[in-house]
Motif scaffolding. Structure first.
Motif, PDB file in Angstrom:
ATOM      1  N   UNK A  44      89.284 -42.866  42.897  1.00  0.00           N
ATOM      2  CA  UNK A  44      89.999 -41.546  42.689  1.00  0.00           C
ATOM      3  C   UNK A  44      91.087 -41.223  43.672  1.00  0.00           C
ATOM      4  N   UNK A  45      91.656 -39.955  43.474  1.00  0.00           N
ATOM      5  CA  UNK A  45      92.645 -39.686  44.162  1.00  0.00           C
ATOM      6  C   UNK A  45      92.622 -39.762  45.634  1.00  0.00           C
ATOM      7  N   UNK A  46      91.340 -39.860  46.382  1.00  0.00           N
ATOM      8  CA  UNK A  46      91.065 -39.805  47.497  1.00  0.00           C
ATOM      9  C   UNK A  46      91.447 -41.368  48.006  1.00  0.00           C
ATOM     10  N   UNK A  47      91.231 -42.240  47.029  1.00  0.00           N
ATOM     11  CA  UNK A  47      91.426 -43.886  47.228  1.00  0.00           C
ATOM     12  C   UNK A  47      92.965 -44.179  47.267  1.00  0.00           C
ATOM     13  N   UNK A  48      93.855 -43.444  47.141  1.00  0.00           N
ATOM     14  CA  UNK A  48      95.101 -43.849  47.058  1.00  0.00           C
ATOM     15  C   UNK A  48      95.894 -43.603  48.449  1.00  0.00           C
ATOM     16  N   UNK A  49      96.486 -44.766  48.761  1.00  0.00           N
ATOM     17  CA  UNK A  49      97.340 -44.927  50.119  1.00  0.00           C
ATOM     18  C   UNK A  49      98.543 -45.199  49.725  1.00  0.00           C
TER      19      UNK A  49
END
Length: 321
Positions: A221-226
């Motif tokens: 999800x969005x929290x996993x994008x770096x």
């Protein structure tokens, strides 16, 4: 059937809905673009997805044969793309409907396309550059915000879109941060004439990437994008897989040192880009532990792998609800 959504973008291209399936390195292909056109939107493919001019020509001809509607090609217009002039000549000769320019001056592209009626949309991340491409004769601006996948911009869409609408005279297309119809509506209400949307389309039947990559779009999800600078030297958004966590997202001391040396900088950047693109290619098309998957935060809204037309239908249904 849903009613068309009329905006400046739909008028410019003659499409039903103001959506461009964004050009995605190693992901976008003819099958996805054909499906996009048949769904009432449009799509663009990076020219660099084709290794030879013959392959690029074959893809353009296939799309023209199988779908009746507009589509575009994305050109990297800086010095790293040594095939740019050849790619541009092919696009002009075969008559694509629009070109999206990235990472450099669009002057040559605009000069070649204007006489042929081919529209030129330019990626920008700030007002200063937007005004430059407008003065060069661009037909529209693609406002790349901080939620875009790949090479994201530094500003949020809430700041960037109104700023560009105020300062520019040509249409603004928003890139980044759309995974729902509500978010599409929000961008249009801020003054954009359409959106460029990429990451959710990775998890489609028509995408030619590996099943593992598609499933990652569903599972993360969005929290996993770096952000990482390891792929191209320029900050790029990727999924924070165990492998990405292991190698880190910052350049090593040696890479940083080489990038500071004036003489070696150019070659260091080329090497970083080459190595980064090779690792992306391996990850996109094969199952491997050493996985680097490019994506943006809009994967938050992807719940399953499905056909392109179902994603479009869901977006428009949510927009109208």
């Amino acid at each position: 059937m849903s009613q068309p959504i009329e905006t400046e973008l739909t008028k410019i291209l003659g499409i039903k809905y103001p959506i461009i399936m964004a050009p995605m390195f190693l992901v976008s292909n003819a099958a996805m673009t054909i499906a996009a056109i048949k769904s009432g939107i449009t799509g663009a493919i990076p020219a660099l997805n084709y290794r030879t001019d013959k392959d690029l020509r074959a893809a353009i001809k296939e799309i023209k044969d199988k779908a009746k509607g507009p589509f575009g090609i994305n050109l990297i217009v800086n010095k790293s793309n040594v095939r740019m002039k050849e790619q541009l000549n092919t696009c002009v000769e075969l008559g694509v409907d629009f070109i999206i320019t990235s990472l450099g001056s669009p002057r040559l592209v605009i000069e070649a396309c204007k006489p042929k009626g081919i529209k030129v949309f330019c990626d920008v991340v700030d007002v200063e550059y937007a005004i430059k491409v407008q003065e060069l004769g661009a037909d529209a601006i693609i406002a790349v915000n901080s939620e875009a996948g790949g090479h994201a911009g530094p500003m949020s869409y809430k700041e960037l879109i109104p700023l560009l609408v105020e300062k520019c005279l040509i249409p603004i297309i928003s890139a980044g941060g759309v995974g729902t119809g509500k978010q599409l509506k929000e961008k249009l209400e801020l003054g954009a004439c359409g959106i460029s949307m990429g990451s959710p389309f990775i998890a489609t039947n028509e995408a030619g990437v590996s099943d593992d990559y598609k499933q990652a779009i569903v599972d993360y999800g969005a929290k996993d994008i770096v952000m990482t600078t390891k792929l191209s030297g320029t900050p790029c958004t990727v999924i924070n897989t165990p492998y990405v966590q292991e190698i880190g997202t910052k350049q090593t001391w040696l890479e940083r040192l080489l990038n500071k040396n004036k003489t070696l900088k150019k070659y260091a950047k080329m090497l970083t880009f080459y190595k980064g693109m090779k690792s992306l290619e391996k990850a996109a098309f094969g199952a491997t532990y050493k996985t680097v998957w490019c994506a943006g935060p809009s994967i938050e809204y992807v719940k399953k792998v499905q056909p392109v037309n179902e994603i479009v239908e869901k977006l428009i249904s949510e927009y109208n609800s």
